[in-house]
Design a protein around this motif. Structure first.
Motif, mmCIF file in Angstrom:
data_model
loop_
_atom_site.group_PDB
_atom_site.id
_atom_site.type_symbol
_atom_site.label_atom_id
_atom_site.label_comp_id
_atom_site.label_asym_id
_atom_site.label_seq_id
_atom_site.Cartn_x
_atom_site.Cartn_y
_atom_site.Cartn_z
ATOM 1 N N ALA A 184 -2.956 -1.586 6.394
ATOM 2 C CA ALA A 184 -4.016 -1.712 5.389
ATOM 3 C C ALA A 184 -3.424 -1.792 3.984
ATOM 4 O O ALA A 184 -3.866 -2.601 3.160
ATOM 5 N N LEU A 185 -2.417 -0.965 3.703
ATOM 6 C CA LEU A 185 -1.772 -1.010 2.398
ATOM 7 C C LEU A 185 -1.074 -2.350 2.181
ATOM 8 O O LEU A 185 -1.130 -2.916 1.085
ATOM 9 N N ALA A 186 -0.432 -2.858 3.215
ATOM 10 C CA ALA A 186 0.257 -4.148 3.105
ATOM 11 C C ALA A 186 -0.744 -5.269 2.800
ATOM 12 O O ALA A 186 -0.472 -6.136 1.958
ATOM 13 N N ARG A 187 -1.896 -5.247 3.477
ATOM 14 C CA ARG A 187 -2.916 -6.272 3.202
ATOM 15 C C ARG A 187 -3.422 -6.174 1.769
ATOM 16 O O ARG A 187 -3.588 -7.183 1.086
ATOM 17 N N GLU A 188 -3.663 -4.949 1.309
ATOM 18 C CA GLU A 188 -4.158 -4.755 -0.056
ATOM 19 C C GLU A 188 -3.121 -5.208 -1.082
ATOM 20 O O GLU A 188 -3.455 -5.865 -2.071
ATOM 21 N N LEU A 189 -1.869 -4.866 -0.841
ATOM 22 C CA LEU A 189 -0.804 -5.261 -1.769
ATOM 23 C C LEU A 189 -0.584 -6.766 -1.739
ATOM 24 O O LEU A 189 -0.345 -7.388 -2.778
ATOM 25 N N GLU A 190 -0.708 -7.366 -0.560
ATOM 26 C CA GLU A 190 -0.566 -8.815 -0.445
ATOM 27 C C GLU A 190 -1.680 -9.532 -1.205
ATOM 28 O O GLU A 190 -1.437 -10.519 -1.907
ATOM 29 N N ALA A 191 -2.908 -9.021 -1.103
ATOM 30 C CA ALA A 191 -4.037 -9.632 -1.802
ATOM 31 C C ALA A 191 -3.845 -9.575 -3.316
ATOM 32 O O ALA A 191 -4.292 -10.469 -4.041
ATOM 33 N N ALA A 192 -3.160 -8.529 -3.789
ATOM 34 C CA ALA A 192 -2.913 -8.391 -5.219
ATOM 35 C C ALA A 192 -1.638 -9.112 -5.653
ATOM 36 O O ALA A 192 -1.301 -9.130 -6.844
ATOM 37 N N GLY A 193 -0.928 -9.701 -4.701
ATOM 38 C CA GLY A 193 0.307 -10.419 -5.015
ATOM 39 C C GLY A 193 1.473 -9.495 -5.330
ATOM 40 O O GLY A 193 2.392 -9.890 -6.042
ATOM 41 N N GLY A 194 1.451 -8.279 -4.773
ATOM 42 C CA GLY A 194 2.481 -7.310 -5.102
ATOM 43 C C GLY A 194 3.487 -7.019 -4.008
ATOM 44 O O GLY A 194 4.319 -6.129 -4.176
ATOM 45 N N LEU A 195 3.417 -7.762 -2.912
ATOM 46 C CA LEU A 195 4.403 -7.540 -1.852
ATOM 47 C C LEU A 195 5.784 -8.012 -2.308
ATOM 48 O O LEU A 195 5.895 -9.038 -2.982
ATOM 49 N N PRO A 196 6.823 -7.268 -1.951
ATOM 50 C CA PRO A 196 8.171 -7.735 -2.323
ATOM 51 C C PRO A 196 8.525 -9.008 -1.558
ATOM 52 O O PRO A 196 8.130 -9.182 -0.411
ATOM 53 N N VAL A 197 9.248 -9.876 -2.217
ATOM 54 C CA VAL A 197 9.658 -11.140 -1.608
ATOM 55 C C VAL A 197 10.835 -10.867 -0.670
ATOM 56 O O VAL A 197 11.783 -10.179 -1.037
ATOM 57 N N ASP A 198 10.755 -11.406 0.527
ATOM 58 C CA ASP A 198 11.829 -11.230 1.516
ATOM 59 C C ASP A 198 12.829 -12.368 1.346
ATOM 60 O O ASP A 198 12.816 -13.343 2.074
ATOM 61 N N ASP A 199 13.697 -12.218 0.343
ATOM 62 C CA ASP A 199 14.671 -13.277 0.057
ATOM 63 C C ASP A 199 16.115 -12.797 0.201
ATOM 64 O O ASP A 199 17.042 -13.438 -0.281
ATOM 65 N N PRO A 238 5.699 7.340 -10.764
ATOM 66 C CA PRO A 238 5.685 8.123 -9.515
ATOM 67 C C PRO A 238 4.308 8.295 -8.878
ATOM 68 O O PRO A 238 4.228 8.679 -7.717
ATOM 69 N N GLU A 239 3.240 7.998 -9.570
ATOM 70 C CA GLU A 239 1.901 8.154 -8.992
ATOM 71 C C GLU A 239 1.332 6.848 -8.434
ATOM 72 O O GLU A 239 0.246 6.847 -7.867
ATOM 73 N N ASP A 240 2.046 5.754 -8.599
ATOM 74 C CA ASP A 240 1.570 4.442 -8.153
ATOM 75 C C ASP A 240 2.004 4.186 -6.708
ATOM 76 O O ASP A 240 3.197 4.093 -6.413
ATOM 77 N N TRP A 241 1.043 4.060 -5.822
ATOM 78 C CA TRP A 241 1.355 3.871 -4.403
ATOM 79 C C TRP A 241 2.094 2.562 -4.163
ATOM 80 O O TRP A 241 2.877 2.449 -3.229
ATOM 81 N N ARG A 242 1.853 1.570 -5.015
ATOM 82 C CA ARG A 242 2.467 0.257 -4.825
ATOM 83 C C ARG A 242 3.993 0.323 -4.923
ATOM 84 O O ARG A 242 4.687 -0.309 -4.133
ATOM 85 N N VAL A 243 4.498 1.094 -5.889
ATOM 86 C CA VAL A 243 5.951 1.188 -6.035
ATOM 87 C C VAL A 243 6.562 1.958 -4.863
ATOM 88 O O VAL A 243 7.677 1.653 -4.436
ATOM 89 N N TRP A 244 5.833 2.924 -4.331
ATOM 90 C CA TRP A 244 6.331 3.664 -3.169
ATOM 91 C C TRP A 244 6.347 2.774 -1.931
ATOM 92 O O TRP A 244 7.249 2.865 -1.100
ATOM 93 N N PHE A 245 5.345 1.907 -1.820
ATOM 94 C CA PHE A 245 5.317 0.959 -0.699
ATOM 95 C C PHE A 245 6.537 0.041 -0.771
ATOM 96 O O PHE A 245 7.237 -0.160 0.222
ATOM 97 N N ARG A 246 6.792 -0.505 -1.957
ATOM 98 C CA ARG A 246 7.944 -1.398 -2.120
ATOM 99 C C ARG A 246 9.268 -0.657 -1.893
ATOM 100 O O ARG A 246 10.195 -1.201 -1.296
ATOM 101 N N LEU A 247 9.351 0.595 -2.352
ATOM 102 C CA LEU A 247 10.555 1.387 -2.116
ATOM 103 C C LEU A 247 10.752 1.628 -0.621
ATOM 104 O O LEU A 247 11.872 1.569 -0.112
ATOM 105 N N SER A 248 9.662 1.828 0.091
ATOM 106 C CA SER A 248 9.746 2.008 1.541
ATOM 107 C C SER A 248 10.310 0.764 2.221
ATOM 108 O O SER A 248 11.150 0.870 3.117
ATOM 109 N N THR A 249 9.872 -0.405 1.787
ATOM 110 C CA THR A 249 10.410 -1.637 2.374
ATOM 111 C C THR A 249 11.889 -1.800 2.035
ATOM 112 O O THR A 249 12.651 -2.326 2.843
ATOM 113 N N ALA A 250 12.297 -1.320 0.849
ATOM 114 C CA ALA A 250 13.710 -1.387 0.469
ATOM 115 C C ALA A 250 14.542 -0.446 1.343
ATOM 116 O O ALA A 250 15.641 -0.807 1.775
ATOM 117 N N TYR A 251 14.035 0.747 1.596
ATOM 118 C CA TYR A 251 14.733 1.665 2.503
ATOM 119 C C TYR A 251 14.871 1.037 3.883
ATOM 120 O O TYR A 251 15.920 1.103 4.518
#
Length: 147
Positions: A66-81, A110-123
């Motif tokens: 659900a978070l991935a869909r929401e972030l994708e709709a906002a154009g905030g997913l990290p690019v897999d390059d 630190p309170e923005d879920w979007r940056v934590w989502f992107r950090l999770s994908t980086a991990y």
């Protein structure tokens, strides 16, 4: 087979296993022997614990999706390059280099879920699954607080 279908298949297999194991527990309790009754109760606890763990993992997957869909709709997913090895796995050195940017974003907001989502994908790209899952749980918690 997609990860979602695999999870559903494994959940169905677990339910069949839990039913069979639960039935064995009932049969043990039905013998009337005190040792068998204790063993039967213990056997019944195993499927209950397993059901809780399966439910928790499926819930985590749904929330992450659900978070991935929401972030994708906002154009905030990290690019897999990131460059990949011949096996298809992400090059570890490149993932480690890109990781710093996402970590700085998380420290700055630190309170923005979007940056934590992107950090999770980086991990995850860096191969640190334990921290990726922990960081995704942080993203889910911040998202739930924001909603």
């Amino acid at each position: 087979m997609t990860a979602k279908r695999t999870a559903i298949l494994l959940a169905v297999v677990f339910v069949a296993y839990a039913v069979l194991l639960g039935w064995r527990g009932v049969l043990l309790i039905g013998t009337g022997d005190p040792v068998a009754i204790v063993l039967g109760i213990a056997v019944l606890v195993i499927p209950l614990l397993g059901a809780y763990l399966v439910w928790r993992e499926l819930q985590f997957g749904r929330q992450t999706e659900a978070l991935a869909r929401e972030l994708e709709a906002a154009g905030g997913l990290p690019v897999d390059d990131l460059p990949r090895r011949p096996s298809g796995r992400i090059d570890r050195a490149a993932a480690d280099a890109a990781f710093g940017r996402y970590k700085e974003e998380a420290e700055a907001a630190p309170e923005d879920w979007r940056v934590w989502f992107r950090l999770s994908t980086a991990y995850d790209a860096a191969g640190d699954r334990k921290r990726a899952r922990s960081t995704m749980r942080t993203a889910i918690a911040h998202h739930d607080r924001a909603v």
